[in-house]
Design an enzyme around this catalytic site. Structure first.
Site, PDB file in Angstrom:
ATOM      1  N   ARG A   1     -44.134 -72.191  44.277  1.00 38.42           N
ATOM      2  CA  ARG A   1     -44.278 -71.597  45.696  1.00 38.42           C
ATOM      3  C   ARG A   1     -45.439 -71.464  46.345  1.00 38.42           C
ATOM      4  O   ARG A   1     -45.860 -72.144  47.180  1.00 38.42           O
ATOM      5  CB  ARG A   1     -43.001 -70.958  45.958  1.00 38.42           C
ATOM      6  CG  ARG A   1     -41.476 -71.402  45.286  1.00 38.42           C
ATOM      7  CD  ARG A   1     -40.562 -70.605  46.037  1.00 38.42           C
ATOM      8  NE  ARG A   1     -39.387 -70.577  45.072  1.00 38.42           N
ATOM      9  CZ  ARG A   1     -37.999 -70.675  45.471  1.00 38.42           C
ATOM     10  NH1 ARG A   1     -37.747 -70.367  46.855  1.00 38.42           N
ATOM     11  NH2 ARG A   1     -37.060 -70.574  44.542  1.00 38.42           N
TER      12      ARG A   1
ATOM     13  N   ASP B   1     -35.837 -78.934  33.060  1.00 39.21           N
ATOM     14  CA  ASP B   1     -36.383 -80.043  34.098  1.00 39.21           C
ATOM     15  C   ASP B   1     -37.703 -80.125  34.281  1.00 39.21           C
ATOM     16  O   ASP B   1     -38.263 -81.346  33.954  1.00 39.21           O
ATOM     17  CB  ASP B   1     -35.584 -79.659  35.348  1.00 39.21           C
ATOM     18  CG  ASP B   1     -35.667 -78.251  35.919  1.00 39.21           C
ATOM     19  OD1 ASP B   1     -36.250 -77.431  35.264  1.00 39.21           O
ATOM     20  OD2 ASP B   1     -34.975 -78.021  36.890  1.00 39.21           O
TER      21      ASP B   1
ATOM     22  N   THR C   1     -43.513 -79.519  41.584  1.00 35.79           N
ATOM     23  CA  THR C   1     -42.086 -79.566  41.659  1.00 35.79           C
ATOM     24  C   THR C   1     -41.068 -78.593  42.754  1.00 35.79           C
ATOM     25  O   THR C   1     -40.064 -78.711  42.863  1.00 35.79           O
ATOM     26  CB  THR C   1     -41.565 -78.624  40.317  1.00 35.79           C
ATOM     27  OG1 THR C   1     -40.170 -78.968  40.058  1.00 35.79           O
ATOM     28  CG2 THR C   1     -41.738 -77.106  40.317  1.00 35.79           C
TER      29      THR C   1
END
Ligand code: DMJ
Length: 639
Positions: free
Chosen positions: A272, A401, A621
């Protein structure tokens, strides 16, 4: 020992004391113990102690992160001018360091020039002591008149990078139909609404609580604040919300404080904060985003001080102490966490001229390549101490993932030169196809989870990113394989769409199952929620860009309508607790990834393909765009 040597004609001094043999022995033992203690105590003295300097050669005292001293001028000013400024070593640093990291020679050579430009490295043990010159640059302290250092500090050539892009960042192709434009404008309005409410009620907190109209801090970011600001920056920029972008930028300049002391998720801070800052720097060229990214990147380095170099999941950004999540099996690190650093860390090295970041992630890859994979699969838990798997749970959803995502994106980001990443991805996908891809009784393709050889017929919402990933990775394969992967990508995306279509709200649950007569629906109460996640629309975007099948735009628009109907509240957007009921059950949280990802992917779905073109950018991501390396990173170093 000189002091105990017997002088000719004189009795030895223990003998002179009239001691007998066993007593002499005990006395000598005591004396040597005393001397050892005194010498050892020298090491406990502060570096500044005169005694210490008298008896011990000067040595470097920084933690492993000090190897990053060849940092960019901007970050150096904040973190590498004094040893005492560096993060203290975490307990993990006391463990034996892993043998020399396996940064390939190519990588070292690539950055050697950069390191030279960045100024001399921190004094190595045994090398001449260095002192700081007035300009902060190191000069040799040999006694001779120091030669003037005429080397230029490292500078990333931003203009050169911009010239290397093949498309204007915000696109340049006019001529779309009015409906597409209207839909895009609607999504832009949603972004403005989400931002305005965050700004009004929660600016400086991490997320907005849109029902109670206040801010949420949470415990993932180690005292860092403004997760929504950082996550929103590049979306605001791409959507041409200029005023709002300036508000966000001003907050970063004036209020974004990196001197915090709290426990952060290495993964979350990376995807982030570092991802958001890097992307905004590349998009705008504004130095503040680069310097904050580099400064924060340095704060993450102590997490890698483990015997294998596999980082631990949690780090205190103030002290540099790191540890594993309490819930992770036997102190293990999580595949999707340590496997989701590669893209950002390569860019940290690229922008700083400091190879340390790239070395850290290349070492992770080396450890992963070495360990045996059960049936070719990558389990989710790995010990950072032994480098072995701790538990055989495999999932393309949560915990696994984005590791797979970063393999294929490493290849794409390298302009398809990182063949090692491509091979790892291809092999992993082959094992997944063989062992985990299944078809339900009703004909829906899904990817099951694997627990020590037993299949769990469940797909998490998180796993729905894989449709897009598999489509992206199908490029450049042979015809048969390309078609097979495109079909698989489309089938998985269709299944994820079904998980939305089969709910009353037309939003998908956190997890859905294919057992006990269930098809793409949640069977447990605890799995019925939707927290504004992006993975399904992420796959719609990739499939749209790669096939131009209009159904993906149509499915995306269904999501917009459902968000408006069920998630929009008076002061922002909120997740819902049950997708199978239309009675509002809001969770009172506007996740920062809603602004970073969900709204960005939806917006791009209704843009022309040259807006953040896939020729020029890969999305991390958290949907932060990072540039493809068209210029060959080495060439970007100022010579
Ligand atoms: C995001 O923070 C990222 O996409 C991450 O990879 C996993 N999930 C959330 C959103 O669902």
């Amino acid at each position: 020992m000189v002091v105990l040597r017997k002088l000719p004609g004189m009795p030895g001094w223990p003998a002179a004391l009239g001691l007998r043999l066993p007593q002499k022995f005990l006395f000598l033992l005591f004396l040597s113990g005393l001397l050892t203690l005194c010498f050892g105590a020298l090491f406990l003295l502060p570096d500044s102690s005169r005694f210490k300097r008298l008896f011990l050669p000067r040595r470097t005292t920084a933690s492993a992160s000090s190897s990053s001293s060849a940092s960019s001028s901007s970050s150096a000013s904040a973190s590498s001018t004094r040893d005492t400024d560096l993060p203290r070593s975490p307990p993990a640093a006391a463990e034996p360091r892993h043998a020399s990291p396996a940064a390939p020679r190519r990588l070292r050579e690539k950055f050697r020039a950069a390191a030279r430009m960045a100024g001399p490295a921190r004094t190595a043990p045994g090398s001449p002591r260095q002192v700081r010159g007035g300009d902060g640059r190191a000069e040799p302290a040999t006694g001779a008149t120091p030669a003037r250092d005429t080397r230029a500090p490292f500078r990333f050539d931003y203009e050169r990078f911009r010239r290397s892009l093949r498309h204007p960042v915000r696109g340049g192709r006019p001529g779309e139909d009015p409906e597409t434009r209207a839909r895009r404008m609607k999504i832009k309005e949603m972004m403005k609404f989400a931002w305005d409410n965050y700004k009004q009620y929660a600016l400086g907190k991490n997320e907005l609580r849109p029902l109670t109209k206040n801010g949420h801090i949470g415990n993932m970011f180690g005292g860092l604040r403004g997760a929504t600001v950082i996550d929103a920056l590049d979306t605001l920029y791409i959507m041409e919300l200029e005023e709002e972008f300036q508000e966000a930028k001003k907050w970063v300049e004036k209020s974004f404080d990196l001197n915090v002391n709290g426990e952060a998720s290495l993964f979350e801070v990376n995807i982030r904060y570092i991802g958001g800052l890097l992307a905004t720097y590349y998009l705008t060229g504004e130095e503040v985003f680069k310097s904050k990214a580099l400064e924060l990147g340095e704060k993450l380095l102590p997490a890698f001080n483990t015997p294998t170099g596999i980082p631990r999941g949690v780090i205190n950004l103030g002290s540099g102490m790191s540890w594993s999540w309490g819930w992770a099996s036997a102190g293990s690190s999580i595949l999707a966490e340590f496997g989701t650093l590669h893209l950002e860390f390569l860019h940290l090295s690229e922008l700083s001229g400091n190879p340390v970041f790239a070395e850290k992630v290349m070492n992770i890859r080396r450890v992963l390549n070495k360990v045996e994979k059960p049936q070719g699969l990558y389990p989710n838990f790995l010990s950072p101490v032994t480098g072995n798997w701790v538990q055989h749970h495999v999932s393309i959803g949560g915990l696994g993932d984005s590791f797979y995502e970063y393999l294929i994106k490493s290849w794409l980001m390298s302009d398809k030169k990182d063949l090692e990443a491509k091979k790892m991805y291809d092999n992993a996908l082959e094992a997944i196809e063989k062992h985990l891809v299944k078809k339900s009784a009703g004909g829906l393709t899904y990817i099951a989870e694997w627990r020590g050889g037993i299949l769990d017929h469940k797909m998490g919402h998180l796993a729905c990113f894989s449709g897009g990933m598999i489509a992206l990775g199908a490029e450049d394969a042979g015809e048969e394989r390309r078609q097979r992967h495109m079909d698989l990508a489309a089938e998985i995306t269709n299944t994820c769409h079904e998980s939305y279509a089969r709910s009353d709200t037309k939003l998908g649950p956190e997890a859905f199952r294919f057992d006990a007569g269930s098809e793409a629906m949640a069977t447990r109460l605890s799995e019925r929620y939707y927290i504004l996640r992006p993975e399904v629309v992420e796959s719609y975007l990739y499939l749209w860009r790669l096939t131009h099948n209009p159904k993906y735009r149509q499915w995306g628009w269904e999501v917009v309508e459902a968000l408006e109907k069920h998630c929009r509240v008076e002061a922002g957007f909120s997740g819902i607790r049950d997708v199978y009921t239309t009675t509002p059950t809001h969770d009172n949280m506007q996740q920062s990834f809603f602004l970073a990802e969900t709204l960005k992917y939806l917006y791009l779905l209704f843009c022309e393909d040259d807006v953040l073109s896939l020729d020029d950018w890969v999305f991390n991501t958290e949907a932060h765009p990072l540039p493809v390396n068209h210029t060959n990173f080495k060439a970007a170093v100022q010579q």
